[in-house]
Design a protein around this motif. Structure first.
Motif, PDB file in Angstrom:
ATOM      1  N   CYS A 281       1.859   2.273   6.954  1.00 39.72           N
ATOM      2  CA  CYS A 281       2.007   0.292   7.498  1.00 39.72           C
ATOM      3  C   CYS A 281       1.260   0.653   8.505  1.00 39.72           C
ATOM      4  CB  CYS A 281       3.455   0.293   7.976  1.00 39.72           C
ATOM      5  SG  CYS A 281       3.891  -1.163   8.545  1.00 39.72           S
ATOM      6  N   VAL A 282       0.099   0.165   7.716  1.00 39.74           N
ATOM      7  CA  VAL A 282      -1.418  -0.784   8.353  1.00 39.74           C
ATOM      8  C   VAL A 282      -0.479  -2.293   9.452  1.00 39.74           C
ATOM      9  CG1 VAL A 282      -3.333  -1.170   7.987  1.00 39.74           C
ATOM     10  CG2 VAL A 282      -2.708   0.448   6.686  1.00 39.74           C
ATOM     11  N   SER A 283      -1.044  -2.376  11.096  1.00 37.23           N
ATOM     12  CA  SER A 283      -0.798  -3.553  11.086  1.00 37.23           C
ATOM     13  C   SER A 283      -1.765  -4.064  11.641  1.00 37.23           C
ATOM     14  CB  SER A 283       0.222  -2.573  11.982  1.00 37.23           C
ATOM     15  OG  SER A 283       0.035  -2.093  12.618  1.00 37.23           O
ATOM     16  N   ILE A 284      -2.224  -5.200  12.304  1.00 36.30           N
ATOM     17  CA  ILE A 284      -3.032  -5.682  12.728  1.00 36.30           C
ATOM     18  C   ILE A 284      -2.361  -6.472  13.947  1.00 36.30           C
ATOM     19  CG2 ILE A 284      -4.949  -5.590  11.439  1.00 36.30           C
ATOM     20  CD1 ILE A 284      -4.573  -8.952  10.625  1.00 36.30           C
TER      21      ILE A 284
ATOM     22  N   GLY B 238       5.234   8.125  13.308  1.00 41.20           N
ATOM     23  CA  GLY B 238       4.432   7.009  13.809  1.00 41.20           C
ATOM     24  C   GLY B 238       4.683   5.925  12.603  1.00 41.20           C
ATOM     25  N   ARG B 239       3.122   5.481  12.238  1.00 45.38           N
ATOM     26  CA  ARG B 239       3.187   4.488  11.354  1.00 45.38           C
ATOM     27  C   ARG B 239       3.407   5.225  10.005  1.00 45.38           C
ATOM     28  NH1 ARG B 239       1.438   0.095  13.894  1.00 45.38           N
ATOM     29  NH2 ARG B 239       0.773  -0.208  15.272  1.00 45.38           N
ATOM     30  N   GLU B 240       3.167   5.618   9.389  1.00 52.84           N
ATOM     31  CA  GLU B 240       3.450   6.895   8.394  1.00 52.84           C
ATOM     32  C   GLU B 240       5.429   6.986   7.641  1.00 52.84           C
ATOM     33  OE1 GLU B 240       0.636  10.016   7.998  1.00 52.84           O
ATOM     34  OE2 GLU B 240      -0.733   8.632   7.868  1.00 52.84           O
ATOM     35  N   LEU B 241       5.059   6.887   6.722  1.00 48.81           N
ATOM     36  CA  LEU B 241       6.535   7.631   6.148  1.00 48.81           C
ATOM     37  C   LEU B 241       6.143   8.173   5.282  1.00 48.81           C
ATOM     38  CD1 LEU B 241       9.479   7.820   5.342  1.00 48.81           C
ATOM     39  CD2 LEU B 241       9.357   5.978   3.734  1.00 48.81           C
ATOM     40  N   THR B 242       6.820   9.778   4.632  1.00 49.33           N
ATOM     41  CA  THR B 242       6.457  10.391   3.889  1.00 49.33           C
ATOM     42  C   THR B 242       7.732  10.701   3.095  1.00 49.33           C
ATOM     43  OG1 THR B 242       4.353  11.824   5.189  1.00 49.33           O
ATOM     44  CG2 THR B 242       5.265  12.569   3.265  1.00 49.33           C
ATOM     45  N   ILE B 243       7.312  11.005   2.113  1.00 50.66           N
ATOM     46  CA  ILE B 243       8.756  11.201   1.423  1.00 50.66           C
ATOM     47  C   ILE B 243       8.357  12.207  -0.060  1.00 50.66           C
ATOM     48  CG2 ILE B 243      10.900  10.860  -0.999  1.00 50.66           C
ATOM     49  CD1 ILE B 243       9.616   7.773   0.077  1.00 50.66           C
ATOM     50  N   THR B 244       9.133  13.568   0.605  1.00 48.78           N
ATOM     51  CA  THR B 244       8.212  14.511  -0.313  1.00 48.78           C
ATOM     52  C   THR B 244       9.553  15.205  -1.455  1.00 48.78           C
ATOM     53  OG1 THR B 244      10.247  15.919   1.199  1.00 48.78           O
ATOM     54  CG2 THR B 244       8.267  15.803   1.999  1.00 48.78           C
ATOM     55  N   THR B 245       8.788  15.988  -2.298  1.00 51.44           N
ATOM     56  CA  THR B 245       9.420  15.948  -3.752  1.00 51.44           C
ATOM     57  C   THR B 245      10.333  14.746  -3.880  1.00 51.44           C
ATOM     58  OG1 THR B 245      11.611  17.731  -2.148  1.00 51.44           O
ATOM     59  CG2 THR B 245      10.146  18.176  -3.205  1.00 51.44           C
ATOM     60  N   LEU B 246       9.474  13.998  -4.663  1.00 54.04           N
ATOM     61  CA  LEU B 246       9.950  12.346  -5.467  1.00 54.04           C
ATOM     62  C   LEU B 246      11.305  12.727  -6.251  1.00 54.04           C
ATOM     63  CD1 LEU B 246       7.092  10.207  -5.205  1.00 54.04           C
ATOM     64  CD2 LEU B 246       9.178  10.023  -4.115  1.00 54.04           C
TER      65      LEU B 246
ATOM     66  N   THR C  54      13.313  -0.218  -2.462  1.00 54.87           N
ATOM     67  CA  THR C  54      11.417  -1.601  -1.662  1.00 54.87           C
ATOM     68  C   THR C  54      12.467  -0.246  -0.504  1.00 54.87           C
ATOM     69  OG1 THR C  54      12.785  -3.347  -3.100  1.00 54.87           O
ATOM     70  CG2 THR C  54      11.907  -3.480  -1.160  1.00 54.87           C
ATOM     71  N   TYR C  55      11.455   0.210   0.087  1.00 57.19           N
ATOM     72  CA  TYR C  55      10.768   0.552   0.810  1.00 57.19           C
ATOM     73  C   TYR C  55      10.438  -0.565   2.528  1.00 57.19           C
ATOM     74  CZ  TYR C  55      11.928   4.470  -0.535  1.00 57.19           C
ATOM     75  OH  TYR C  55      12.806   5.674  -0.889  1.00 57.19           O
ATOM     76  N   ARG C  56      10.722  -0.732   3.675  1.00 56.16           N
ATOM     77  CA  ARG C  56      10.075  -2.510   4.034  1.00 56.16           C
ATOM     78  C   ARG C  56       9.916  -1.073   5.420  1.00 56.16           C
ATOM     79  NH1 ARG C  56      11.495  -7.714   4.707  1.00 56.16           N
ATOM     80  NH2 ARG C  56      12.224  -8.391   6.965  1.00 56.16           N
ATOM     81  N   CYS C  57       8.989  -1.934   5.874  1.00 49.11           N
ATOM     82  CA  CYS C  57       8.227  -1.346   7.246  1.00 49.11           C
ATOM     83  C   CYS C  57       8.398  -3.039   7.814  1.00 49.11           C
ATOM     84  CB  CYS C  57       7.094  -0.384   7.534  1.00 49.11           C
ATOM     85  SG  CYS C  57       5.263  -1.458   7.420  1.00 49.11           S
ATOM     86  N   GLU C  58       8.496  -2.652   9.434  1.00 47.32           N
ATOM     87  CA  GLU C  58       8.396  -3.659  10.417  1.00 47.32           C
ATOM     88  C   GLU C  58       7.938  -3.608  12.048  1.00 47.32           C
ATOM     89  OE1 GLU C  58      12.259  -5.968  12.572  1.00 47.32           O
ATOM     90  OE2 GLU C  58      12.267  -6.296  10.118  1.00 47.32           O
ATOM     91  N   ALA C  59       7.319  -4.365  12.327  1.00 49.51           N
ATOM     92  CA  ALA C  59       7.226  -4.318  13.745  1.00 49.51           C
ATOM     93  C   ALA C  59       6.571  -5.867  14.279  1.00 49.51           C
ATOM     94  CB  ALA C  59       5.420  -4.010  13.391  1.00 49.51           C
ATOM     95  N   SER C  60       6.627  -5.449  15.398  1.00 47.38           N
ATOM     96  CA  SER C  60       6.382  -6.758  16.368  1.00 47.38           C
ATOM     97  C   SER C  60       5.681  -7.217  18.047  1.00 47.38           C
ATOM     98  CB  SER C  60       7.721  -7.597  16.898  1.00 47.38           C
ATOM     99  OG  SER C  60       9.269  -6.110  17.039  1.00 47.38           O
ATOM    100  N   ASN C  61       5.511  -7.507  18.421  1.00 42.78           N
ATOM    101  CA  ASN C  61       5.068  -7.786  19.244  1.00 42.78           C
ATOM    102  C   ASN C  61       5.330  -8.701  20.106  1.00 42.78           C
ATOM    103  OD1 ASN C  61       3.826 -10.269  18.529  1.00 42.78           O
ATOM    104  ND2 ASN C  61       0.892  -8.672  18.647  1.00 42.78           N
TER     105      ASN C  61
END
Length: 179
Positions: free
Chosen positions: A33-36, A63-71, A78-85
């Motif tokens: 999840c790349v965020s600016i 942190g910002r990474e989601l790793t899924i092993t042995t797909l 649908t995968y969703r990342c969410e962040a806020s300031n």
């Protein structure tokens, strides 16, 4: 003269990058999840299909990474990342479809190749039938018997043969043609 630093704060914007172009069963997939935003939005929250991640043993968040092993196929969704300031909240989505490695690359091109060869053979066969049909239609009726060539004014077949040969054959030199 004094210098002051101006710091502009803005709401976050998120994008998801992925490590695989064509995810296949058995592989591992890393989503980031790349965020600016300023301040940098923290923390990043991951979810699947609107709920919590279903398999925390195979779906590892660092942190910002989601790793899924042995797909596998159950990972589709649908995968969703969410962040806020303090200026707002942002999210990004990634639709995962896990492919069967046996169905990729092996059966697809073979079917396409066989279909292409069959289409070419059918096309050539149709072309030959059309050309042969036109050739036979054009030459139909041009093969006349000797009797037919001289039959315009002949009372019988013998006379027709003589007429067809140009009247230079005498009656005692009659020839017969078997067709």
């Amino acid at each position: 003269m004094t210098t002051e630093v101006l710091e502009v704060h803005y709401a976050p914007h998120l994008e998801i990058t992925h490590s695989l172009i064509i995810p296949q069963e058995g592989q591992y997939l890393k989503l980031e999840c790349v965020s600016i935003g300023n301040p940098i939005p923290e923390p990043v929250l991951w979810s699947k299909d609107g709920g919590e991640l279903p398999d925390i043993e195979r779906m590892i968040v660092e942190g910002r990474e989601l790793t899924i092993t042995t797909l596998n196929k159950t990972d589709n969704g649908t995968y969703r990342c969410e962040a806020s300031n303090h200026l707002g909240t942002s999210s990004a989505e990634y639709i995962l479809f896990v492919y069967d490695p046996n169905a990729l690359g092996q059966h697809g091109p073979d079917h396409a190749l066989i279909g292409g060869v069959v289409a070419v053979v059918v096309f050539i066969t149709l072309c030959l039938i059309i050309v042969l049909g036109r050739y036979l239609a054009r030459h139909k009726g041009t093969y006349l018997t000797h009797e037919a060539k001289g039959a315009e004014d002949a009372p019988d077949a013998d006379t027709a043969i003589i007429n067809a040969e140009g009247n230079h054959v005498h009656a005692e030199e009659k020839k017969e043609y078997f067709i």
